[in-house]
Design a protein around this motif. Structure first.
Motif, short mmCIF file in Angstrom:
data_model
loop_
_atom_site.label_atom_id
_atom_site.label_comp_id
_atom_site.label_asym_id
_atom_site.label_seq_id
_atom_site.Cartn_x
_atom_site.Cartn_y
_atom_site.Cartn_z
N ALA A 43 38.27 41.60 39.98
CA ALA A 43 38.67 41.42 38.56
C ALA A 43 39.98 42.34 38.59
N ALA A 44 40.96 41.75 37.75
CA ALA A 44 42.04 42.39 37.74
C ALA A 44 42.52 42.73 36.25
N PRO A 45 41.94 43.75 35.61
CA PRO A 45 41.85 43.90 34.16
C PRO A 45 43.22 44.64 33.68
N LEU A 62 42.34 39.35 34.83
CA LEU A 62 42.25 38.01 35.49
C LEU A 62 40.85 38.36 36.18
N VAL A 63 40.06 37.41 36.49
CA VAL A 63 38.67 37.13 37.11
C VAL A 63 38.64 36.13 38.16
N GLY A 115 39.89 32.96 35.88
CA GLY A 115 40.09 32.88 34.50
C GLY A 115 41.07 33.86 34.37
N GLY A 116 42.16 33.33 33.41
CA GLY A 116 43.36 34.43 32.99
C GLY A 116 42.98 34.50 31.47
N TYR A 117 42.59 35.77 31.14
CA TYR A 117 42.32 36.01 29.96
C TYR A 117 43.57 36.91 29.31
N ASP A 127 44.13 31.66 26.91
CA ASP A 127 43.22 31.85 28.03
C ASP A 127 43.46 30.86 28.95
N VAL A 128 43.32 31.00 30.16
CA VAL A 128 43.64 29.81 31.07
C VAL A 128 42.58 29.62 32.39
#
Length: 153
Positions: A43-45, A62-63, A115-117, A127-128
């Motif tokens: 996870a890259a918050p 990002l997850v 997941g790109g939030y 969200d991608v």
């Protein structure tokens, strides 16, 4: 330094942030549980990149989830790769899918999803999501744990 991707370039060494994602080298090490079905999550918050139109910063959580094959990505090299996007211009869709595709193509995991939030710009969060295909049967897939954007309340 060796060009062998299984000889880590960054692990245990001082490493500068790469000037661009294209210049970043991702290191892979042998999977310590090769042959076993399991999932790894990064996870890259606080991920950042730049808007390709305005040059303004874009922020995302990002997850990255993957079921490894013969190798796993070395975490320091992944942090440097993601950090290299700080000065990279790209649309949310290109950045998110590009990260997932590069990891999948180089590491060859059994399965990968990202997941790109993205936080709102102009009032609209984006969200991608991308995955390499259907997940392996019997792989436990927890929710990515990032709620849809709700603003302040």
């Amino acid at each position: 330094m060796s060009d062998d991707p299984l000889q880590p370039l960054h692990l245990g060494r001082n490493s500068a942030l790469p000037p661009s994602p294209e210049d970043a080298r991702l290191d892979y090490v042998p999977n310590p549980r090769a042959g076993e079905l399991y999932m790894i999550r990064f996870a890259a918050p606080e991920f950042t990149s730049l808007c390709p139109v305005t040059g303004q910063p874009d922020f995302a959580h990002l997850v990255i989830d993957y079921a490894p094959g013969e190798t796993i990505v070395e975490s320091k090299s992944l942090k440097l790769f993601l950090g290299a996007f700080r000065n990279h211009c790209g649309f949310h869709e290109d950045v998110t899918v590009g990260i997932g595709r590069r990891l999948f193509d180089e590491m060859a995991p059994r399965w990968l999803r990202i997941g790109g939030y993205w936080y709102p710009r102009g009032g609209i969060p984006i969200d991608v999501f991308w995955q390499s295909g259907a997940p392996p049967e019997a792989l436990w897939l927890p929710d990515q744990g990032v709620a849809s954007y709700r603003g302040r309340g």
